[in-house]
Design a protein around this motif. Structure first.
Motif, PDB file in Angstrom:
ATOM      1  N   ILE A 109       0.854  -1.188   0.000  1.00 19.40           N
ATOM      2  CA  ILE A 109       0.000   0.000   0.000  1.00 19.40           C
ATOM      3  C   ILE A 109       0.888   1.235   0.000  1.00 19.40           C
ATOM      4  CG2 ILE A 109      -1.775   1.279   1.235  1.00 19.40           C
ATOM      5  CD1 ILE A 109      -2.676  -1.367   2.457  1.00 19.40           C
ATOM      6  N   THR A 110       1.893   1.219   0.886  1.00 18.73           N
ATOM      7  CA  THR A 110       2.916   2.265   0.918  1.00 18.73           C
ATOM      8  C   THR A 110       4.272   1.620   1.182  1.00 18.73           C
ATOM      9  OG1 THR A 110       2.658   2.647   3.297  1.00 18.73           O
ATOM     10  CG2 THR A 110       1.298   3.986   1.824  1.00 18.73           C
ATOM     11  N   LYS A 111       5.324   2.269   0.727  1.00 21.58           N
ATOM     12  CA  LYS A 111       6.689   1.847   1.036  1.00 21.58           C
ATOM     13  C   LYS A 111       7.414   2.868   1.909  1.00 21.58           C
ATOM     14  CE  LYS A 111       7.511  -1.017  -3.070  1.00 21.58           C
ATOM     15  NZ  LYS A 111       8.416  -1.307  -4.209  1.00 21.58           N
ATOM     16  N   LYS A 112       7.051   4.124   1.770  1.00 21.56           N
ATOM     17  CA  LYS A 112       7.650   5.188   2.566  1.00 21.56           C
ATOM     18  C   LYS A 112       6.542   6.053   3.127  1.00 21.56           C
ATOM     19  CE  LYS A 112      12.085   5.629   0.117  1.00 21.56           C
ATOM     20  NZ  LYS A 112      12.987   6.562  -0.604  1.00 21.56           N
ATOM     21  N   PRO A 113       6.714   6.601   4.336  1.00 24.46           N
ATOM     22  CA  PRO A 113       7.886   6.407   5.208  1.00 24.46           C
ATOM     23  C   PRO A 113       7.910   5.052   5.907  1.00 24.46           C
ATOM     24  CG  PRO A 113       6.275   7.766   6.321  1.00 24.46           C
ATOM     25  CD  PRO A 113       5.733   7.533   4.935  1.00 24.46           C
ATOM     26  N   ARG A 114       6.732   4.337   5.911  1.00 20.70           N
ATOM     27  CA  ARG A 114       6.686   3.019   6.544  1.00 20.70           C
ATOM     28  C   ARG A 114       5.983   2.036   5.622  1.00 20.70           C
ATOM     29  NH1 ARG A 114      10.358   3.174  10.586  1.00 20.70           N
ATOM     30  NH2 ARG A 114      10.162   5.125  11.751  1.00 20.70           N
ATOM     31  N   ARG A 115       6.382   0.772   5.716  1.00 17.89           N
ATOM     32  CA  ARG A 115       5.779  -0.277   4.900  1.00 17.89           C
ATOM     33  C   ARG A 115       4.353  -0.575   5.357  1.00 17.89           C
ATOM     34  NH1 ARG A 115       9.287  -4.821   3.027  1.00 17.89           N
ATOM     35  NH2 ARG A 115       7.783  -6.106   4.126  1.00 17.89           N
ATOM     36  N   THR A 142       6.205  -3.873  14.275  1.00 15.55           N
ATOM     37  CA  THR A 142       5.268  -4.201  13.200  1.00 15.55           C
ATOM     38  C   THR A 142       4.059  -4.913  13.785  1.00 15.55           C
ATOM     39  OG1 THR A 142       6.368  -6.320  12.772  1.00 15.55           O
ATOM     40  CG2 THR A 142       7.074  -4.427  11.449  1.00 15.55           C
ATOM     41  N   SER A 143       2.956  -4.834  13.062  1.00 17.36           N
ATOM     42  CA  SER A 143       1.748  -5.556  13.453  1.00 17.36           C
ATOM     43  C   SER A 143       1.110  -6.153  12.212  1.00 17.36           C
ATOM     44  CB  SER A 143       0.762  -4.631  14.171  1.00 17.36           C
ATOM     45  OG  SER A 143       0.291  -3.629  13.285  1.00 17.36           O
ATOM     46  N   ARG A 144       0.380  -7.228  12.411  1.00 18.39           N
ATOM     47  CA  ARG A 144      -0.343  -7.873  11.310  1.00 18.39           C
ATOM     48  C   ARG A 144      -1.710  -8.318  11.812  1.00 18.39           C
ATOM     49  NH1 ARG A 144       1.333 -12.617   7.016  1.00 18.39           N
ATOM     50  NH2 ARG A 144       2.775 -10.977   6.339  1.00 18.39           N
ATOM     51  N   ILE A 145      -2.744  -7.975  11.064  1.00 18.93           N
ATOM     52  CA  ILE A 145      -4.101  -8.436  11.333  1.00 18.93           C
ATOM     53  C   ILE A 145      -4.467  -9.456  10.259  1.00 18.93           C
ATOM     54  CG2 ILE A 145      -6.524  -7.763  11.483  1.00 18.93           C
ATOM     55  CD1 ILE A 145      -5.591  -4.991  12.349  1.00 18.93           C
ATOM     56  N   THR A 146      -4.956 -10.612  10.685  1.00 12.95           N
ATOM     57  CA  THR A 146      -5.285 -11.697   9.755  1.00 12.95           C
ATOM     58  C   THR A 146      -6.695 -12.200  10.015  1.00 12.95           C
ATOM     59  OG1 THR A 146      -2.955 -12.382   9.730  1.00 12.95           O
ATOM     60  CG2 THR A 146      -4.577 -13.959   8.883  1.00 12.95           C
ATOM     61  N   PHE A 147      -7.440 -12.451   8.952  1.00 15.31           N
ATOM     62  CA  PHE A 147      -8.713 -13.149   9.027  1.00 15.31           C
ATOM     63  C   PHE A 147      -8.539 -14.478   8.311  1.00 15.31           C
ATOM     64  CE2 PHE A 147      -9.853  -8.716   9.524  1.00 15.31           C
ATOM     65  CZ  PHE A 147     -10.756  -8.770  10.576  1.00 15.31           C
ATOM     66  N   ALA A 148      -8.802 -15.572   9.036  1.00  9.31           N
ATOM     67  CA  ALA A 148      -8.520 -16.902   8.487  1.00  9.31           C
ATOM     68  C   ALA A 148      -9.724 -17.807   8.654  1.00  9.31           C
ATOM     69  CB  ALA A 148      -7.301 -17.524   9.185  1.00  9.31           C
ATOM     70  N   ARG A 171       4.953  -7.498  16.833  1.00  8.47           N
ATOM     71  CA  ARG A 171       6.359  -7.856  17.032  1.00  8.47           C
ATOM     72  C   ARG A 171       7.161  -6.591  17.282  1.00  8.47           C
ATOM     73  NH1 ARG A 171      11.217  -8.379  14.262  1.00  8.47           N
ATOM     74  NH2 ARG A 171      12.457 -10.250  14.789  1.00  8.47           N
ATOM     75  N   PHE A 172       7.980  -6.631  18.343  1.00  6.39           N
ATOM     76  CA  PHE A 172       8.789  -5.460  18.698  1.00  6.39           C
ATOM     77  C   PHE A 172      10.230  -5.898  18.920  1.00  6.39           C
ATOM     78  CE2 PHE A 172      10.430  -2.479  22.048  1.00  6.39           C
ATOM     79  CZ  PHE A 172      10.635  -1.415  21.180  1.00  6.39           C
ATOM     80  N   ALA A 173      11.142  -5.337  18.127  1.00  7.47           N
ATOM     81  CA  ALA A 173      12.582  -5.582  18.264  1.00  7.47           C
ATOM     82  C   ALA A 173      13.267  -4.218  18.231  1.00  7.47           C
ATOM     83  CB  ALA A 173      13.093  -6.487  17.146  1.00  7.47           C
ATOM     84  N   TYR A 174      13.612  -3.707  19.387  1.00  4.95           N
ATOM     85  CA  TYR A 174      14.148  -2.356  19.512  1.00  4.95           C
ATOM     86  C   TYR A 174      15.432  -2.208  18.702  1.00  4.95           C
ATOM     87  CZ  TYR A 174      15.720   1.937  21.855  1.00  4.95           C
ATOM     88  OH  TYR A 174      16.142   3.214  22.131  1.00  4.95           O
ATOM     89  N   LYS A 175      15.462  -1.173  17.856  1.00  7.44           N
ATOM     90  CA  LYS A 175      16.622  -0.818  17.031  1.00  7.44           C
ATOM     91  C   LYS A 175      16.989  -1.889  16.008  1.00  7.44           C
ATOM     92  CE  LYS A 175      18.764   2.386  20.334  1.00  7.44           C
ATOM     93  NZ  LYS A 175      20.004   2.786  21.015  1.00  7.44           N
ATOM     94  N   GLU A 176      16.041  -2.750  15.652  1.00  9.45           N
ATOM     95  CA  GLU A 176      16.302  -3.734  14.610  1.00  9.45           C
ATOM     96  C   GLU A 176      16.258  -3.055  13.245  1.00  9.45           C
ATOM     97  OE1 GLU A 176      14.851  -8.237  13.511  1.00  9.45           O
ATOM     98  OE2 GLU A 176      13.318  -6.746  13.981  1.00  9.45           O
ATOM     99  N   LYS A 177      17.201  -3.425  12.383  1.00  5.80           N
ATOM    100  CA  LYS A 177      17.250  -2.890  11.035  1.00  5.80           C
ATOM    101  C   LYS A 177      17.257  -4.043  10.027  1.00  5.80           C
ATOM    102  CE  LYS A 177      17.462   1.454  12.172  1.00  5.80           C
ATOM    103  NZ  LYS A 177      17.275   1.270  13.613  1.00  5.80           N
ATOM    104  N   PHE A 178      16.857  -3.717   8.795  1.00  8.76           N
ATOM    105  CA  PHE A 178      16.715  -4.731   7.758  1.00  8.76           C
ATOM    106  C   PHE A 178      17.370  -4.265   6.468  1.00  8.76           C
ATOM    107  CE2 PHE A 178      13.115  -5.193  10.593  1.00  8.76           C
ATOM    108  CZ  PHE A 178      12.971  -6.564  10.736  1.00  8.76           C
TER     109      PHE A 178
END
Length: 822
Positions: free
Chosen positions: A503-509, A567-573, A610-617
């Motif tokens: 949907i967006t790439k910047k400033p956040r995915r 990050t967060s993810r909402i899923t309907f299954a 999911r929370f990982a402080y100062k994690e980079k990719f």
């Protein structure tokens, strides 16, 4: 009169002769390692028979201008053989000096009486560490220029002459390794970045703004974000320095005397600063320590210059050589890093073709104790890549680089662009892509994964599968994927079809996706385990696979990145679960009789945070590779069933909390990973929807599963688990003669599980005879193993200490694994 004229003529002749003989001349050149061709900084160079000389600069260059005559020059440097080169008397000339490494058996300095003078200096350095460390400042900022290059090196002459290399023969012809000090190599990647770095200590915040970036040889623009200063900085004042995931002890750590030997080599002036040259090396072989030299400023006891390398016997993989060179300058009473160079020689084995990495960094425009407002830094360690960073012209780079490009580096930009257009380059990229991702790129599509093409299990017999996904050539914003599979024994098709889109790439995915899948699964298998149709699972099973369940499922999801590391993810299954072995599920009716169900249907909404402080990719088009974090990683999963929605049959809620962290002990003892998880289900659920604890019925070690547990052996509706993995990094093996040459490393683990199932859930569906609930005692298993066997294998001996099986041998197992780690 004539005699007087003759006298004056003689004086003039003598005067001009003296001036002619005393005419100054210049000797210049480069001093470099004869094997790696890397420049050697801070090397004394002297004209033989005189006291005239100089010292090489940060880039190994020297220049001596004098009127003193001599027939040769001498370069002398610790751990290198003294080198003498002939010179032409009185003539300006260029003399390059390739120095040969003498080895690690350096002469010991014996102190016959009193204290080793180097120890007094190092004690003062340690005592003044906090003051000299730039992190004690309230704030600082500076501009950074980073240049990183990777080359394919050690390509044998016979290989270069093969047909496959003929299209790029011009690359090797452009490198004159004898005259320039450069080694024949194939450039594959070069990048430059200019950034502004900001730091404040209260609260501790960092921000880096990458103003300009130039990348050649790779199309992944996210590499820009890790080529600045925040990820490319070694701080000598830290007690431990993390290099390739290994915890090296700094030579000025608080415990330096336990790990290092020190020798005072010289005292000299560098500019107007009097410095002591201290040589250091590890006390014991194969420990994670450095060897090298540092120059300590008198009175301030700060590091003025540093040159250190990883010893060749250090227990680290794929690194033939690694060298760090740093130079510091004093800014407002604080010693700030002004130049930095890191050289890494990667290879599977010493004499094989490898990759040579070179990073050069310079710093300027320092501002001390001028903090920005807290809002400027945002959250965590923020990296901002300006929109215009990749769009700057050559004129901009020529005027903003801290140092101009060498002739060789200018050629590399052109050579890499040319190489990328050749068919041989595209062939290499295809082979590498297949090996890493499992997919073969064919124009707009990627076919794979190759390890799922053919497999075998007892229910399907031989299974074949064909699938793929769209490639980045098709779109960088959305991806379609799917597969179809067929089992020759059950004569049934399985299939999947889905998509995901940004949907967006910047400033956040932000992404959305949807998938429909109808296939066989091993319920409760760990996320790290082989899928049921993986060829390696077929080859390495400990028993025939029969515990498969048909799952028809549709799920749609939305994922958002809120902050770096959050990050967060909402899923309907919606799922329909059908047994394959027993053909029906059994349950107790209200009157106590037993009923049957062909399948169960369930619909639920899920939330994952999911929370990982100062994690980079490093991000690909749709996948990301984590560069890790020094902080714990937390995950929260919440699920709520939607009874009567889309044929959902059950009403429940499920909560799971998970934490993972790595604890680095003192370097000598290695490091510990641990993971802990707790979960609880509120409401009545059948056993396929409970927590089916992940077992492992292959010979391949799986760190996320209980390796001595079978599939469908235990289920819980509330549980707690913990896993502890300690890596000794060769603590014992490094001390055993002959064995230490193998560079094996010890590893031990312990996993425990507590759980239960309430009576209501026991009756929702009748448990199969192979499935059990845990009792009052926990399930516990231990293992002890050896990793780093031939650099890529590990082998573990495992034993189960509770819920023992009747045959003692069944409580013991041996598993192996593959791992690539430094």
């Amino acid at each position: 009169m004539a005699r007087t004229l003759h006298f004056y003529a003689f004086l003039l002749l003598v005067f001009f002769s003296r001036n002619f003989c005393a005419q100054s001349y210049t000797i210049s050149g480069k001093v470099f390692d004869s094997e790696s061709k890397e420049p050697l900084p801070f090397v004394p160079v002297l004209i033989k028979g005189t006291t005239v000389g100089g010292t090489t600069d940060f880039d190994g260059n020297y220049s001596i201008t004098t009127d003193k005559l001599g027939d040769s020059i001498i370069a002398s440097y610790v751990s290198y053989k003294k080198l003498t080169r002939a010179i032409k008397r009185g003539v300006t000339q260029v003399v390059n000096m390739p120095m040969v490494l003498e080895g690690v058996n350096l002469l010991e300095v014996v102190v016959k009486a009193g204290e080793n003078p180097a120890h007094r200096i190092i004690r003062n350095v340690i005592a003044h560490k906090d003051f000299n460390n730039k992190r004690r400042l309230g704030a600082y900022q500076y501009e950074t220029y980073n240049k990183v290059e990777f080359d394919l090196n050690r390509i044998p002459k016979e290989m270069r002459e093969r047909k496959i290399f003929k299209p790029i023969q011009f690359v090797f012809d452009n490198v004159d390794s004898i005259n320039s000090g450069e080694k024949p190599s194939l450039p594959i990647f070069i990048t430059e970045a200019i950034s502004d770095m900001y730091y404040r200590s209260d609260p501790t915040l960092k921000k880096e703004v990458i103003k300009a970036s130039k990348v050649t040889g790779i199309e992944n623009t996210s590499v820009t974000s890790v080529m600045g200063d925040m990820y490319q900085n070694i701080n000598i004042y830290d007690n431990h320095i993390l290099v390739f995931g290994k915890d090296f002890v700094s030579p000025i750590s608080d415990n330096a005397f336990f790990y290092y030997k020190f020798y005072l080599e010289d005292s000299l002036f560098i500019g107007s600063t009097r410095c002591y040259q201290i040589r250091f090396k590890s006390k014991r072989p194969q420990e994670l320590c450095f060897s090298g030299n540092m120059w300590i400023a008198d009175t301030t006891w700060a590091v003025k210059r540093l040159e250190m390398s990883i010893p060749k016997d250090a227990n680290i993989n794929f690194i033939n050589a690694a060298n760090v060179v740093q130079e510091f300058t004093q800014v407002d009473s604080t010693w700030m890093l002004s130049k930095d160079r890191l050289i890494i020689d990667f290879a599977m084995n010493k004499n094989q073709v490898g990759i040579y990495g070179r990073k050069t960094t310079s710093y300027k425009d320092f501002k001390i104790n001028q903090p920005k407002d807290v809002k400027f830094y945002e959250f965590g360690d923020k990296i901002v890549v300006e929109d215009s960073a990749m769009k700057h012209t050559d004129e901009f780079w020529n005027s903003h680089r801290h140092d101009s490009l060498s002739i060789r580096e200018k050629k590399i930009y052109h050579m890499i662009d040319t190489i990328k257009t050749l068919p041989v380059y595209k062939t290499w990229v295809d082979i590498f892509t297949i090996f890493v991702s499992g997919y073969k790129v064919v124009n707009n599509f990627e076919i794979g994964p190759y390890f799922n093409l053919v497999s075998y299990n007892r229910i399907e017999g031989t299974r074949v599968r064909f699938g793929g996904r769209t490639s980045s050539k098709f779109s960088r914003w959305y991806e379609l994927q799917g597969y179809v599979a067929y089992g020759f024994k059950d004569e049934k098709f399985k299939y999947s079809l889905g998509f995901k889109s940004f949907i967006t790439k910047k400033p956040r995915r932000q992404l959305i996706g949807m998938t429909y899948k109808s296939d066989y699964e091993i319920l409760g298998q760990s996320q790290n385990g082989f899928s049921q149709d993986n060829i390696f699972a077929s080859l390495f099973r400990t028993s025939p696979l029969t515990n498969l369940t048909r799952v028809d499922q549709t799920y749609a999801w939305y994922e958002r990145e809120w902050l770096d590391g959050l990050t967060s993810r909402i899923t309907f299954a919606g799922r329909t679960i059908t047994p394959l072995v027993t053909s029906t599920y059994q349950y107790y009716k209200n009157d106590g009789s037993i009923g049957t169900k062909e399948n169960i249907k369930n619909t639920e909404a899920r939330l994952n945070v999911r929370f990982a402080y100062k994690e980079k990719f490093i991000s690909g088009d749709f996948s990301r590779i984590s560069l890790g974090t020094k902080w714990p990683v937390f995950q929260v999963n919440y699920a709520k069933s939607l009874q009567n929605a889309f044929r959902g049959e059950y009403d429940y809620q499920k909560v799971v909390l998970n934490i993972f962290d790595r604890i680095r002990l003192i370097s000598l003892l290695g490091y510990t990973d641990y993971t802990a998880e707790v979960g609880k289900i509120y409401g009545a659920v059948p056993f396929p929807l409970m927590e089916l604890h992940g077992g492992n019925e292959t010979y391949v070690y799986d760190y996320m599963s209980f390796n001595m547990m079978k599939y469908y052996e235990f289920a819980s509706d509330q549980y707690a688990s913990v896993g502890v993995f300690h890596h000794f990094e060769g603590l014992l093996f490094n001390k055993i003669p002959y064995v230490k040459k193998l560079k094996w490393r010890e590893v031990v683990t312990c996993k425990a599980l507590w759980g239960s199932v309430n009576e209501k859930n026991r009756r929702t569906l009748i448990f199969p005879t192979t499935l059990n609930a845990l009792g009052n005692e926990p399930y516990v298993e231990f293992s002890a193993g050896i990793e780093n066997i031939f650099k890529v294998f590990r082998i573990d001996a495992l034993w189960r200490s509770t819920y023992l099986r009747p045959k003692a041998i069944d409580n013991f197992g041996v598993k192996f694994g593959f791992q690539l780690a430094f």
